[in-house]
Design a protein around this motif. Structure first.
Motif, PDB file in Angstrom:
ATOM      1  N   GLN A  34      39.248  20.210  33.421  1.00  0.00           N
ATOM      2  CA  GLN A  34      39.653  20.673  32.091  1.00  0.00           C
ATOM      3  C   GLN A  34      38.446  21.166  31.292  1.00  0.00           C
ATOM      4  OE1 GLN A  34      41.784  17.357  30.430  1.00  0.00           O
ATOM      5  NE2 GLN A  34      43.680  17.843  31.509  1.00  0.00           N
ATOM      6  N   LYS A  35      37.328  20.446  31.368  1.00  0.00           N
ATOM      7  CA  LYS A  35      36.118  20.879  30.668  1.00  0.00           C
ATOM      8  C   LYS A  35      35.611  22.195  31.241  1.00  0.00           C
ATOM      9  CE  LYS A  35      34.409  16.329  29.259  1.00  0.00           C
ATOM     10  NZ  LYS A  35      33.326  15.340  29.436  1.00  0.00           N
ATOM     11  N   LEU A  36      35.645  22.307  32.544  1.00  0.00           N
ATOM     12  CA  LEU A  36      35.205  23.540  33.194  1.00  0.00           C
ATOM     13  C   LEU A  36      36.097  24.710  32.799  1.00  0.00           C
ATOM     14  CD1 LEU A  36      33.250  24.824  35.210  1.00  0.00           C
ATOM     15  CD2 LEU A  36      34.833  24.192  37.025  1.00  0.00           C
ATOM     16  N   ASP A  37      37.386  24.467  32.708  1.00  0.00           N
ATOM     17  CA  ASP A  37      38.330  25.509  32.297  1.00  0.00           C
ATOM     18  C   ASP A  37      38.017  25.999  30.884  1.00  0.00           C
ATOM     19  OD1 ASP A  37      40.637  27.166  32.628  1.00  0.00           O
ATOM     20  OD2 ASP A  37      41.810  25.735  31.444  1.00  0.00           O
ATOM     21  N   LYS A  38      37.713  25.075  29.983  1.00  0.00           N
ATOM     22  CA  LYS A  38      37.354  25.462  28.613  1.00  0.00           C
ATOM     23  C   LYS A  38      36.059  26.264  28.591  1.00  0.00           C
ATOM     24  CE  LYS A  38      39.694  21.631  26.306  1.00  0.00           C
ATOM     25  NZ  LYS A  38      39.539  20.388  25.532  1.00  0.00           N
ATOM     26  N   SER A  39      35.095  25.845  29.407  1.00  0.00           N
ATOM     27  CA  SER A  39      33.819  26.560  29.465  1.00  0.00           C
ATOM     28  C   SER A  39      34.007  27.979  29.993  1.00  0.00           C
ATOM     29  CB  SER A  39      32.829  25.817  30.367  1.00  0.00           C
ATOM     30  OG  SER A  39      32.505  24.568  29.830  1.00  0.00           O
ATOM     31  N   VAL A  40      34.827  28.128  31.008  1.00  0.00           N
ATOM     32  CA  VAL A  40      35.097  29.453  31.570  1.00  0.00           C
ATOM     33  C   VAL A  40      35.809  30.326  30.546  1.00  0.00           C
ATOM     34  CG1 VAL A  40      36.451  30.677  33.330  1.00  0.00           C
ATOM     35  CG2 VAL A  40      35.075  28.700  33.973  1.00  0.00           C
ATOM     36  N   GLU A  41      36.717  29.740  29.796  1.00  0.00           N
ATOM     37  CA  GLU A  41      37.435  30.483  28.756  1.00  0.00           C
ATOM     38  C   GLU A  41      36.467  30.973  27.673  1.00  0.00           C
ATOM     39  OE1 GLU A  41      40.780  29.406  25.434  1.00  0.00           O
ATOM     40  OE2 GLU A  41      41.138  28.691  27.475  1.00  0.00           O
ATOM     41  N   ARG A  46      33.023  35.302  25.250  1.00  0.00           N
ATOM     42  CA  ARG A  46      31.684  35.835  24.964  1.00  0.00           C
ATOM     43  C   ARG A  46      31.457  37.150  25.695  1.00  0.00           C
ATOM     44  NH1 ARG A  46      27.752  30.539  25.354  1.00  0.00           N
ATOM     45  NH2 ARG A  46      28.458  29.546  23.432  1.00  0.00           N
ATOM     46  N   SER A  47      31.953  37.225  26.903  1.00  0.00           N
ATOM     47  CA  SER A  47      31.803  38.449  27.690  1.00  0.00           C
ATOM     48  C   SER A  47      32.534  39.614  27.024  1.00  0.00           C
ATOM     49  CB  SER A  47      32.333  38.232  29.105  1.00  0.00           C
ATOM     50  OG  SER A  47      32.269  39.411  29.855  1.00  0.00           O
ATOM     51  N   GLN A  48      33.722  39.349  26.512  1.00  0.00           N
ATOM     52  CA  GLN A  48      34.476  40.389  25.817  1.00  0.00           C
ATOM     53  C   GLN A  48      33.742  40.834  24.560  1.00  0.00           C
ATOM     54  OE1 GLN A  48      38.345  38.702  25.150  1.00  0.00           O
ATOM     55  NE2 GLN A  48      39.109  39.308  27.161  1.00  0.00           N
ATOM     56  N   MET A  49      33.160  39.876  23.842  1.00  0.00           N
ATOM     57  CA  MET A  49      32.418  40.219  22.629  1.00  0.00           C
ATOM     58  C   MET A  49      31.193  41.062  22.979  1.00  0.00           C
ATOM     59  SD  MET A  49      32.727  36.608  20.516  1.00  0.00           S
ATOM     60  CE  MET A  49      31.393  37.040  19.441  1.00  0.00           C
ATOM     61  N   MET A  50      30.516  40.704  24.065  1.00  0.00           N
ATOM     62  CA  MET A  50      29.343  41.467  24.486  1.00  0.00           C
ATOM     63  C   MET A  50      29.748  42.881  24.902  1.00  0.00           C
ATOM     64  SD  MET A  50      26.572  39.663  24.242  1.00  0.00           S
ATOM     65  CE  MET A  50      25.354  39.834  25.488  1.00  0.00           C
ATOM     66  N   ASP A  51      30.890  43.018  25.569  1.00  0.00           N
ATOM     67  CA  ASP A  51      31.375  44.346  25.948  1.00  0.00           C
ATOM     68  C   ASP A  51      31.614  45.209  24.713  1.00  0.00           C
ATOM     69  OD1 ASP A  51      31.266  43.716  28.626  1.00  0.00           O
ATOM     70  OD2 ASP A  51      33.422  43.324  28.829  1.00  0.00           O
ATOM     71  N   LEU A  52      32.243  44.624  23.694  1.00  0.00           N
ATOM     72  CA  LEU A  52      32.495  45.376  22.467  1.00  0.00           C
ATOM     73  C   LEU A  52      31.191  45.786  21.795  1.00  0.00           C
ATOM     74  CD1 LEU A  52      35.453  43.326  20.939  1.00  0.00           C
ATOM     75  CD2 LEU A  52      35.560  45.589  21.993  1.00  0.00           C
ATOM     76  N   ARG A  53      30.234  44.867  21.761  1.00  0.00           N
ATOM     77  CA  ARG A  53      28.942  45.191  21.146  1.00  0.00           C
ATOM     78  C   ARG A  53      28.229  46.286  21.930  1.00  0.00           C
ATOM     79  NH1 ARG A  53      25.614  39.923  20.012  1.00  0.00           N
ATOM     80  NH2 ARG A  53      24.269  41.478  19.017  1.00  0.00           N
ATOM     81  N   LEU A  54      28.327  46.232  23.247  1.00  0.00           N
ATOM     82  CA  LEU A  54      27.687  47.244  24.088  1.00  0.00           C
ATOM     83  C   LEU A  54      28.292  48.619  23.834  1.00  0.00           C
ATOM     84  CD1 LEU A  54      25.684  47.938  26.326  1.00  0.00           C
ATOM     85  CD2 LEU A  54      27.457  47.358  27.981  1.00  0.00           C
ATOM     86  N   VAL A  55      29.603  48.681  23.683  1.00  0.00           N
ATOM     87  CA  VAL A  55      30.264  49.950  23.393  1.00  0.00           C
ATOM     88  C   VAL A  55      29.768  50.504  22.052  1.00  0.00           C
ATOM     89  CG1 VAL A  55      32.494  50.999  22.791  1.00  0.00           C
ATOM     90  CG2 VAL A  55      32.311  49.519  24.797  1.00  0.00           C
TER      91      VAL A  55
END
Length: 79
Positions: A34-41, A46-55
């Protein structure tokens, strides 16, 4: 009748072993998963936010290059 007692005792022992296994092995594993699932989420967010910033950075860079090219053309025409 004696085989019935052996079966009952075996069932009790197996149930006890199953409960111990569940409590000491499966329960901590479930918590860790469960902790790992939250970390992956969170990592996905964060990855989506970085993609938006990169664009945005790419768009800004294109705009800056366009302005620089325009300035260079203006300077070249004045010479």
């Amino acid at each position: 009748m004696e085989w019935l007692q052996v079966m009952v005792q075996s069932t009790i022992v197996m149930t006890f072993i199953g409960c111990v296994f569940s409590y000491f092995i499966l329960r901590p594993l479930n918590v860790s998963i469960q902790k790992l699932d939250k970390s992956v989420e969170k990592l996905g967010e964060r990855s989506q936010m970085m993609d938006l910033r990169l664009v945005k950075v790419e768009e800004s860079t294109k705009s800056a290059h366009h302005r620089i090219d325009h300035l260079e053309e203006s300077i070249t025409e004045r010479r």
